[in-house]
Scaffold this motif. Structure first.
Motif, PDB file in Angstrom:
ATOM      1  N   LYS A 194      72.380  61.823  13.882  1.00  0.00           N
ATOM      2  CA  LYS A 194      72.076  61.923  12.447  1.00  0.00           C
ATOM      3  C   LYS A 194      70.565  61.948  12.214  1.00  0.00           C
ATOM      4  O   LYS A 194      70.060  62.717  11.375  1.00  0.00           O
ATOM      5  CB  LYS A 194      72.683  60.741  11.684  1.00  0.00           C
ATOM      6  N   GLY A 195      69.855  61.102  12.954  1.00  0.00           N
ATOM      7  CA  GLY A 195      68.406  61.063  12.811  1.00  0.00           C
ATOM      8  C   GLY A 195      67.750  62.343  13.283  1.00  0.00           C
ATOM      9  O   GLY A 195      66.868  62.897  12.613  1.00  0.00           O
ATOM     10  N   VAL A 196      68.191  62.843  14.435  1.00  0.00           N
ATOM     11  CA  VAL A 196      67.627  64.083  14.982  1.00  0.00           C
ATOM     12  C   VAL A 196      67.878  65.248  14.027  1.00  0.00           C
ATOM     13  O   VAL A 196      66.963  66.014  13.702  1.00  0.00           O
ATOM     14  CB  VAL A 196      68.224  64.377  16.371  1.00  0.00           C
ATOM     15  N   LEU A 197      69.122  65.407  13.590  1.00  0.00           N
ATOM     16  CA  LEU A 197      69.479  66.517  12.702  1.00  0.00           C
ATOM     17  C   LEU A 197      68.652  66.501  11.425  1.00  0.00           C
ATOM     18  O   LEU A 197      68.133  67.539  10.985  1.00  0.00           O
ATOM     19  CB  LEU A 197      70.971  66.441  12.362  1.00  0.00           C
ATOM     20  N   THR A 198      68.520  65.341  10.826  1.00  0.00           N
ATOM     21  CA  THR A 198      67.772  65.227   9.572  1.00  0.00           C
ATOM     22  C   THR A 198      66.326  65.672   9.740  1.00  0.00           C
ATOM     23  O   THR A 198      65.798  66.423   8.911  1.00  0.00           O
ATOM     24  CB  THR A 198      67.817  63.777   9.070  1.00  0.00           C
ATOM     25  N   ILE A 199      65.680  65.203  10.791  1.00  0.00           N
ATOM     26  CA  ILE A 199      64.268  65.542  10.981  1.00  0.00           C
ATOM     27  C   ILE A 199      64.088  67.024  11.298  1.00  0.00           C
ATOM     28  O   ILE A 199      63.156  67.673  10.793  1.00  0.00           O
ATOM     29  CB  ILE A 199      63.650  64.664  12.083  1.00  0.00           C
ATOM     30  N   LEU A 200      64.980  67.586  12.105  1.00  0.00           N
ATOM     31  CA  LEU A 200      64.878  69.017  12.402  1.00  0.00           C
ATOM     32  C   LEU A 200      65.020  69.853  11.139  1.00  0.00           C
ATOM     33  O   LEU A 200      64.317  70.856  10.953  1.00  0.00           O
ATOM     34  CB  LEU A 200      65.938  69.412  13.430  1.00  0.00           C
ATOM     35  N   LEU A 201      65.916  69.432  10.236  1.00  0.00           N
ATOM     36  CA  LEU A 201      66.064  70.136   8.957  1.00  0.00           C
ATOM     37  C   LEU A 201      64.839  69.948   8.076  1.00  0.00           C
ATOM     38  O   LEU A 201      64.339  70.905   7.473  1.00  0.00           O
ATOM     39  CB  LEU A 201      67.317  69.638   8.229  1.00  0.00           C
ATOM     40  N   ALA A 202      64.326  68.726   8.002  1.00  0.00           N
ATOM     41  CA  ALA A 202      63.193  68.428   7.123  1.00  0.00           C
ATOM     42  C   ALA A 202      61.942  69.186   7.531  1.00  0.00           C
ATOM     43  O   ALA A 202      61.121  69.559   6.675  1.00  0.00           O
ATOM     44  CB  ALA A 202      62.921  66.926   7.126  1.00  0.00           C
ATOM     45  N   LYS A 203      61.780  69.437   8.830  1.00  0.00           N
ATOM     46  CA  LYS A 203      60.590  70.155   9.312  1.00  0.00           C
ATOM     47  C   LYS A 203      60.511  71.577   8.769  1.00  0.00           C
ATOM     48  O   LYS A 203      59.431  72.170   8.749  1.00  0.00           O
ATOM     49  CB  LYS A 203      60.577  70.167  10.841  1.00  0.00           C
ATOM     50  N   HIS A 204      61.642  72.114   8.317  1.00  0.00           N
ATOM     51  CA  HIS A 204      61.650  73.465   7.752  1.00  0.00           C
ATOM     52  C   HIS A 204      61.182  73.478   6.299  1.00  0.00           C
ATOM     53  O   HIS A 204      60.946  74.548   5.731  1.00  0.00           O
ATOM     54  CB  HIS A 204      63.045  74.077   7.835  1.00  0.00           C
ATOM     55  N   PHE A 205      61.054  72.311   5.688  1.00  0.00           N
ATOM     56  CA  PHE A 205      60.755  72.256   4.260  1.00  0.00           C
ATOM     57  C   PHE A 205      59.418  71.598   3.926  1.00  0.00           C
ATOM     58  O   PHE A 205      59.036  71.547   2.765  1.00  0.00           O
ATOM     59  CB  PHE A 205      61.874  71.500   3.524  1.00  0.00           C
ATOM     60  N   GLY A 206      58.721  71.077   4.921  1.00  0.00           N
ATOM     61  CA  GLY A 206      57.449  70.452   4.604  1.00  0.00           C
ATOM     62  C   GLY A 206      56.791  69.839   5.817  1.00  0.00           C
ATOM     63  O   GLY A 206      57.309  69.905   6.941  1.00  0.00           O
ATOM     64  N   GLY A 207      55.628  69.223   5.557  1.00  0.00           N
ATOM     65  CA  GLY A 207      54.843  68.610   6.611  1.00  0.00           C
ATOM     66  C   GLY A 207      55.227  67.167   6.855  1.00  0.00           C
ATOM     67  O   GLY A 207      56.327  66.726   6.495  1.00  0.00           O
ATOM     68  N   PRO A 208      54.317  66.393   7.453  1.00  0.00           N
ATOM     69  CA  PRO A 208      54.617  65.014   7.828  1.00  0.00           C
ATOM     70  C   PRO A 208      55.105  64.129   6.676  1.00  0.00           C
ATOM     71  O   PRO A 208      55.975  63.278   6.887  1.00  0.00           O
ATOM     72  CB  PRO A 208      53.280  64.506   8.370  1.00  0.00           C
ATOM     73  N   GLU A 209      54.567  64.337   5.476  1.00  0.00           N
ATOM     74  CA  GLU A 209      54.997  63.506   4.350  1.00  0.00           C
ATOM     75  C   GLU A 209      56.466  63.728   4.029  1.00  0.00           C
ATOM     76  O   GLU A 209      57.222  62.768   3.809  1.00  0.00           O
ATOM     77  CB  GLU A 209      54.143  63.793   3.097  1.00  0.00           C
ATOM     78  N   VAL A 210      56.893  64.985   4.012  1.00  0.00           N
ATOM     79  CA  VAL A 210      58.297  65.310   3.730  1.00  0.00           C
ATOM     80  C   VAL A 210      59.189  64.815   4.857  1.00  0.00           C
ATOM     81  O   VAL A 210      60.259  64.246   4.624  1.00  0.00           O
ATOM     82  CB  VAL A 210      58.477  66.832   3.517  1.00  0.00           C
ATOM     83  N   VAL A 211      58.745  65.019   6.088  1.00  0.00           N
ATOM     84  CA  VAL A 211      59.537  64.600   7.246  1.00  0.00           C
ATOM     85  C   VAL A 211      59.703  63.081   7.252  1.00  0.00           C
ATOM     86  O   VAL A 211      60.799  62.560   7.491  1.00  0.00           O
ATOM     87  CB  VAL A 211      58.888  65.097   8.552  1.00  0.00           C
ATOM     88  N   ALA A 212      58.620  62.357   6.982  1.00  0.00           N
ATOM     89  CA  ALA A 212      58.693  60.896   6.958  1.00  0.00           C
ATOM     90  C   ALA A 212      59.609  60.422   5.832  1.00  0.00           C
ATOM     91  O   ALA A 212      60.391  59.479   6.006  1.00  0.00           O
ATOM     92  CB  ALA A 212      57.295  60.299   6.799  1.00  0.00           C
ATOM     93  N   ALA A 213      59.525  61.076   4.670  1.00  0.00           N
ATOM     94  CA  ALA A 213      60.395  60.707   3.543  1.00  0.00           C
ATOM     95  C   ALA A 213      61.863  60.948   3.901  1.00  0.00           C
ATOM     96  O   ALA A 213      62.742  60.140   3.574  1.00  0.00           O
ATOM     97  CB  ALA A 213      60.017  61.495   2.296  1.00  0.00           C
ATOM     98  N   ALA A 214      62.129  62.072   4.574  1.00  0.00           N
ATOM     99  CA  ALA A 214      63.499  62.364   5.019  1.00  0.00           C
ATOM    100  C   ALA A 214      63.964  61.322   6.026  1.00  0.00           C
ATOM    101  O   ALA A 214      65.129  60.905   6.013  1.00  0.00           O
ATOM    102  CB  ALA A 214      63.563  63.767   5.632  1.00  0.00           C
ATOM    103  N   GLY A 215      63.060  60.892   6.902  1.00  0.00           N
ATOM    104  CA  GLY A 215      63.402  59.852   7.866  1.00  0.00           C
ATOM    105  C   GLY A 215      63.792  58.556   7.183  1.00  0.00           C
ATOM    106  O   GLY A 215      64.785  57.914   7.555  1.00  0.00           O
ATOM    107  N   ILE A 216      63.030  58.168   6.178  1.00  0.00           N
ATOM    108  CA  ILE A 216      63.366  56.952   5.427  1.00  0.00           C
ATOM    109  C   ILE A 216      64.701  57.123   4.721  1.00  0.00           C
ATOM    110  O   ILE A 216      65.534  56.207   4.689  1.00  0.00           O
ATOM    111  CB  ILE A 216      62.242  56.620   4.423  1.00  0.00           C
ATOM    112  N   ALA A 217      64.952  58.317   4.174  1.00  0.00           N
ATOM    113  CA  ALA A 217      66.200  58.564   3.439  1.00  0.00           C
ATOM    114  C   ALA A 217      67.418  58.508   4.343  1.00  0.00           C
ATOM    115  O   ALA A 217      68.443  57.922   3.985  1.00  0.00           O
ATOM    116  CB  ALA A 217      66.127  59.924   2.731  1.00  0.00           C
TER     117      ALA A 217
END
Length: 196
Positions: free
Chosen positions: A63-86
């Motif tokens: 679940k963690g891997v999938l989320t981050i791989l998806l988030a990387k397509h939509f933004g930089g570190p701030e978006v990825v970190a926010a997705a990680g927290i979510a």
């Protein structure tokens, strides 16, 4: 709007109750009614067997891997970190299980591995080594999450990832308060080294 949708999707991915589903499908039990009542790999391992425990761990990590791989397509570190927290919030407070979920460790390692694979791999080795030496999953989990902010700093990752690491490490340790009390009182059970 896309960032908002990424965060909502990340929370929903995190909310998928992998351990609950594995225990249901593997042993036909509601894992919340067994052992510690926690919806996590350790409780599944103890009450449904090591194979079910490993499946639960792999699903939570995924679940963690999938989320981050998806988030990387939509933004930089701030978006990825926010997705990680979510995704971690979803795992720990899942909408599908009345907001009572797991302790985030496997999903956290998956998040970090997808952000920086060496950091995730080292954290996993720390977990395995400490559990192997001590016999306590909780001790290994605490050691692994404490290592992650240090590793993020040592590998010079961007500041949003350091914030993510520190915040989530603090939350994971907070979620382990009952385990810490049992460890202090000598009542924390060790993991069984049996494979069936």
């Amino acid at each position: 709007m896309s960032v908002f949708l990424v965060i909502i999707a990340s929370y929903l991915i995190g909310s998928i109750p992998v351990s609950y589903l594995v225990a249901r499908l593997w042993k036909g039990i509601d894992i919340r009614n067994y052992g510690s009542g926690n919806v996590g790999m350790t409780n599944v391992w103890r009450n449904a067997g090591p194979v079910a425990g490993v499946l639960a761990w792999a699903g939570d990590l995924g679940k963690g891997v999938l989320t981050i791989l998806l988030a990387k397509h939509f933004g930089g570190p701030e978006v990825v970190a926010a997705a990680g927290i979510a995704v971690l919030a979803g795992h720990s407070w899942p909408v599908f299980l009345g907001f009572k979920g797991g302790k985030m460790v496997a999903t956290f390692v998956g998040v970090i591995a997808a952000i920086a694979l060496p950091v995730g791999l080292i954290a996993a080795v720390v977990w395995l080594a400490v559990v192997g030496l001590s016999g306590y999953v909780s001790v290994g989990s605490i050691a692994a999450v404490l290592s992650i902010p240090l590793l993020i700093w040592a590998f010079h990752l961007e500041w949003p990832y350091l914030v993510l690491g520190i915040l989530v490490a603090a939350l994971v340790i907070y979620k382990h308060k009952p385990n810490i009390k049992r460890l202090a009182g000598g009542a924390e059970p060790k993991i069984k080294r049996k494979f069936w």
